[in-house]
Motif scaffolding. Structure first.
Motif, PDB file in Angstrom:
ATOM      1  N   ALA A 101      -3.539  95.353  66.045  1.00  0.00           N
ATOM      2  CA  ALA A 101      -3.247  93.415  66.287  1.00  0.00           C
ATOM      3  C   ALA A 101      -4.511  93.281  65.171  1.00  0.00           C
ATOM      4  O   ALA A 101      -4.708  92.858  64.478  1.00  0.00           O
ATOM      5  CB  ALA A 101      -4.317  92.838  67.569  1.00  0.00           C
ATOM      6  N   MET A 102      -5.516  94.189  65.717  1.00  0.00           N
ATOM      7  CA  MET A 102      -6.917  93.600  64.241  1.00  0.00           C
ATOM      8  C   MET A 102      -6.738  94.266  62.935  1.00  0.00           C
ATOM      9  O   MET A 102      -7.259  93.886  61.765  1.00  0.00           O
ATOM     10  CB  MET A 102      -7.924  95.324  64.876  1.00  0.00           C
ATOM     11  CG  MET A 102      -8.600  94.956  65.952  1.00  0.00           C
ATOM     12  SD  MET A 102      -9.462  93.193  66.220  1.00  0.00           S
ATOM     13  CE  MET A 102     -10.455  93.271  65.996  1.00  0.00           C
ATOM     14  N   GLY A 135      -4.792  91.209  61.657  1.00  0.00           N
ATOM     15  CA  GLY A 135      -5.934  89.880  61.953  1.00  0.00           C
ATOM     16  C   GLY A 135      -7.075  89.868  61.006  1.00  0.00           C
ATOM     17  O   GLY A 135      -7.263  89.040  60.126  1.00  0.00           O
ATOM     18  N   HIS A 141      -5.074  82.095  63.406  1.00  0.00           N
ATOM     19  CA  HIS A 141      -5.039  83.014  63.140  1.00  0.00           C
ATOM     20  C   HIS A 141      -5.456  83.951  64.563  1.00  0.00           C
ATOM     21  O   HIS A 141      -4.640  84.899  65.250  1.00  0.00           O
ATOM     22  CB  HIS A 141      -6.765  82.766  62.156  1.00  0.00           C
ATOM     23  CG  HIS A 141      -6.768  84.135  62.034  1.00  0.00           C
ATOM     24  ND1 HIS A 141      -7.450  84.539  60.880  1.00  0.00           N
ATOM     25  CD2 HIS A 141      -6.338  85.335  62.164  1.00  0.00           C
ATOM     26  CE1 HIS A 141      -7.883  86.324  59.967  1.00  0.00           C
ATOM     27  NE2 HIS A 141      -6.995  86.126  60.862  1.00  0.00           N
ATOM     28  N   ALA A 142      -6.575  83.294  65.514  1.00  0.00           N
ATOM     29  CA  ALA A 142      -6.815  84.210  67.171  1.00  0.00           C
ATOM     30  C   ALA A 142      -5.163  84.284  67.370  1.00  0.00           C
ATOM     31  O   ALA A 142      -4.697  84.989  68.370  1.00  0.00           O
ATOM     32  CB  ALA A 142      -7.844  83.401  67.728  1.00  0.00           C
ATOM     33  N   ILE A 194      -3.373  86.966  65.978  1.00  0.00           N
ATOM     34  CA  ILE A 194      -3.650  87.686  66.273  1.00  0.00           C
ATOM     35  C   ILE A 194      -2.708  88.305  68.196  1.00  0.00           C
ATOM     36  O   ILE A 194      -2.630  89.893  68.328  1.00  0.00           O
ATOM     37  CB  ILE A 194      -4.689  88.776  66.846  1.00  0.00           C
ATOM     38  CG1 ILE A 194      -5.202  88.719  65.018  1.00  0.00           C
ATOM     39  CG2 ILE A 194      -6.090  89.499  67.298  1.00  0.00           C
ATOM     40  CD1 ILE A 194      -6.744  87.962  64.974  1.00  0.00           C
ATOM     41  N   VAL A 250       0.624  89.750  68.514  1.00  0.00           N
ATOM     42  CA  VAL A 250       0.537  90.899  67.773  1.00  0.00           C
ATOM     43  C   VAL A 250       0.393  92.084  67.942  1.00  0.00           C
ATOM     44  O   VAL A 250       1.172  93.160  68.419  1.00  0.00           O
ATOM     45  CB  VAL A 250      -0.137  91.060  65.832  1.00  0.00           C
ATOM     46  CG1 VAL A 250       0.046  92.340  65.217  1.00  0.00           C
ATOM     47  CG2 VAL A 250       0.891  90.345  65.095  1.00  0.00           C
ATOM     48  N   ALA A 251      -0.643  91.795  69.170  1.00  0.00           N
ATOM     49  CA  ALA A 251      -0.902  92.725  70.253  1.00  0.00           C
ATOM     50  C   ALA A 251       0.109  92.613  71.371  1.00  0.00           C
ATOM     51  O   ALA A 251       0.400  93.709  71.416  1.00  0.00           O
ATOM     52  CB  ALA A 251      -2.605  92.344  70.894  1.00  0.00           C
ATOM     53  N   LEU A 267     -13.126  90.677  61.176  1.00  0.00           N
ATOM     54  CA  LEU A 267     -12.252  90.270  61.584  1.00  0.00           C
ATOM     55  C   LEU A 267     -12.961  89.642  60.503  1.00  0.00           C
ATOM     56  O   LEU A 267     -14.482  89.216  61.051  1.00  0.00           O
ATOM     57  CB  LEU A 267     -11.571  89.682  63.305  1.00  0.00           C
ATOM     58  CG  LEU A 267     -10.861  90.648  63.248  1.00  0.00           C
ATOM     59  CD1 LEU A 267     -11.059  90.118  65.299  1.00  0.00           C
ATOM     60  CD2 LEU A 267      -9.205  90.502  62.899  1.00  0.00           C
ATOM     61  N   ALA A 273     -10.788  84.109  62.915  1.00  0.00           N
ATOM     62  CA  ALA A 273     -10.223  84.458  63.645  1.00  0.00           C
ATOM     63  C   ALA A 273     -11.341  85.202  64.991  1.00  0.00           C
ATOM     64  O   ALA A 273     -10.900  85.560  66.377  1.00  0.00           O
ATOM     65  CB  ALA A 273      -9.985  86.288  63.742  1.00  0.00           C
ATOM     66  N   LEU A 295      -8.047  92.472  73.683  1.00  0.00           N
ATOM     67  CA  LEU A 295      -8.797  90.936  73.038  1.00  0.00           C
ATOM     68  C   LEU A 295      -9.785  90.707  73.640  1.00  0.00           C
ATOM     69  O   LEU A 295     -10.929  90.155  72.360  1.00  0.00           O
ATOM     70  CB  LEU A 295      -7.077  90.126  72.935  1.00  0.00           C
ATOM     71  CG  LEU A 295      -6.312  90.840  72.556  1.00  0.00           C
ATOM     72  CD1 LEU A 295      -5.231  90.281  72.395  1.00  0.00           C
ATOM     73  CD2 LEU A 295      -6.760  92.024  70.718  1.00  0.00           C
ATOM     74  N   LEU A 298     -12.263  89.879  70.061  1.00  0.00           N
ATOM     75  CA  LEU A 298     -12.226  88.677  69.608  1.00  0.00           C
ATOM     76  C   LEU A 298     -13.426  87.614  69.302  1.00  0.00           C
ATOM     77  O   LEU A 298     -13.734  86.563  68.954  1.00  0.00           O
ATOM     78  CB  LEU A 298     -11.040  87.394  69.779  1.00  0.00           C
ATOM     79  CG  LEU A 298      -9.837  88.622  69.375  1.00  0.00           C
ATOM     80  CD1 LEU A 298      -8.270  87.448  69.414  1.00  0.00           C
ATOM     81  CD2 LEU A 298      -9.926  88.248  67.605  1.00  0.00           C
TER      82      LEU A 298
END
Length: 377
Positions: A92-93, A96, A106-107, A110, A113-114, A173, A177, A254, A258
């Motif tokens: 994810a990172m 991102g 954006h967040a 991410i 994706v995670a 990031l 994000a 996360l 984040l």
């Protein structure tokens, strides 16, 4: 009603008493005064950012424990949540950091994706279990070890990594994000994504208690044979449970990534997955119980600093955490056996007071036969 009340109230009370006894004994053996140590642990909550740190830590523990509990509901021991959340975090990172999107979106990308990365990594033991009968315990343990190698490979400078201050990272990031937190001034800042734990907890409760999927999941865990006879596809449920468990595990890192770190490093905390197993056991797979266990775990983590300040080895906290889990397991088993013995006594008394009809009938037939025989004589 009396039996139900005892089954709800008695196990926690026994667990608390037994845990306090074991923790006090551990403190005594370490040379500390238990009352002084417990007092220092409680007082630590009001110091500096301790309360906020406990909330943030509890949110992280809650997510990983829910991931474990989903597997437990179907009698699946997903030890692999440790590897699943690490794979999800690094992937994810990387994604991102490679894309540019508006704040918020954006967040969200991410997070998606995670979730997908965690679910896909959990799909490996799920398919092996469903179609080849491979124990999920063995396969997930192996995959935990493999995940360390995958992460180390992905954050190499020649792959996706960035070397910063002698530490390999995925790169920071962009600000779009970042997820802002809730500031309490000098008391600290609660992670904005800590709310994920609240949403996940509500979703978990609804899924398990108010949906057909949750019923089929629990039914498959109780008996795959009976569930299959009732029209439930056991293989499909195994795969669904493991995928869902991996997806929730993917969210674990996360809130920190984040909300504070904005990059994944080699020094990212390890062991969340194994703590999640203990917390799920402590909470008995109930959404509320897991929440209490997660906050308790975070409180004990923070208490290590308070104990160290008064000369008590901080490693004693690990012993206390293990003692608490052991206490819960023992308490519920003791109460279960008490209830079973009480039920057996109740059934025995009812049978004694109300003999079966065939026995009563048999008792009446014998004198009749004897009387007839006497008449014939």
């Amino acid at each position: 009603m009396k039996l139900n009340l005892r089954s709800v109230v008695l196990p926690p009370l026994l667990a608390i008493a037994f845990a306090a006894l074991l923790c006090g004994l551990a403190l005594l053996l370490s040379g500390a005064n238990p009352f002084t140590a417990f007092g220092a642990m409680v007082a630590e909550v009001g110091q500096g950012t301790a309360a906020v740190d406990i909330i943030n830590g509890g949110a992280t523990y809650y997510l990983i424990a829910l991931a474990v509990a989903i597997g437990f509901q179907m009698k699946l021991f997903n030890i692999g949540v440790e590897g699943q959340y690490r794979i999800a975090a690094v992937v994810a990172m990387i994604v991102g950091g490679a894309i540019t999107l508006p704040p918020g979106l954006h967040a969200l990308v991410i997070m998606l994706v995670a979730v997908v990365a965690g679910a896909l990594y959990a799909a490996i033991p799920a398919l092996l279990k469903a179609y080849r009968g491979v124990s999920e315990v063995i396969s997930t343990i192996m995959l935990n070890a493999i995940s360390l190698g995958i992460v180390a490979f992905l954050i190499k400078p020649e792959v996706f990594g960035v070397l910063r201050a002698n530490s390999l990272t995925t790169g920071e990031l962009p600000e779009s994000a970042h997820v802002p937190g809730i500031s309490f001034g000098a008391a600290g800042t609660v992670f904005g994504l800590g709310l994920l734990s609240v949403v996940a907890g509500i979703g978990y409760w609804v899924l398990m208690n108010r949906t057909r999927f949750g019923f089929e999941l629990r039914a498959s865990g109780e008996s795959t044979t009976a569930a299959t006879a009732g029209g439930v596809n056991a293989k499909r449920m195994i795969i669904a449970a493991m995928l869902l468990s991996g997806a929730v595990a993917g969210l674990t890192a996360l809130p920190e990534l984040l909300g504070r770190d904005y990059t994944f490093t080699q020094n990212f905390p390890q062991g969340y997955g194994f703590s999640g197993i203990a917390i799920a056991l402590l909470g008995r797979n109930h959404a509320g119980g897991i929440a209490f266990g997660a906050l308790l775990w975070a409180f004990l983590d923070r208490s290590a600093l308070a104990l160290d300040n008064i000369g008590v080895p901080k490693e004693i906290v690990t012993i206390m955490q293990g003692a608490i889990v052991l206490s819960v397991v023992v308490a519920y088993e003791v109460v279960r056996r008490m209830q079973l013995a009480a039920e057996q006594r109740r059934v025995g008394q009812q049978l004694g007071a109300n003999p079966p009809d065939d026995a009563a009938a048999g008792g009446n037939e014998k004198p009749a036969a004897t009387s007839a025989g006497g008449g014939a004589a």
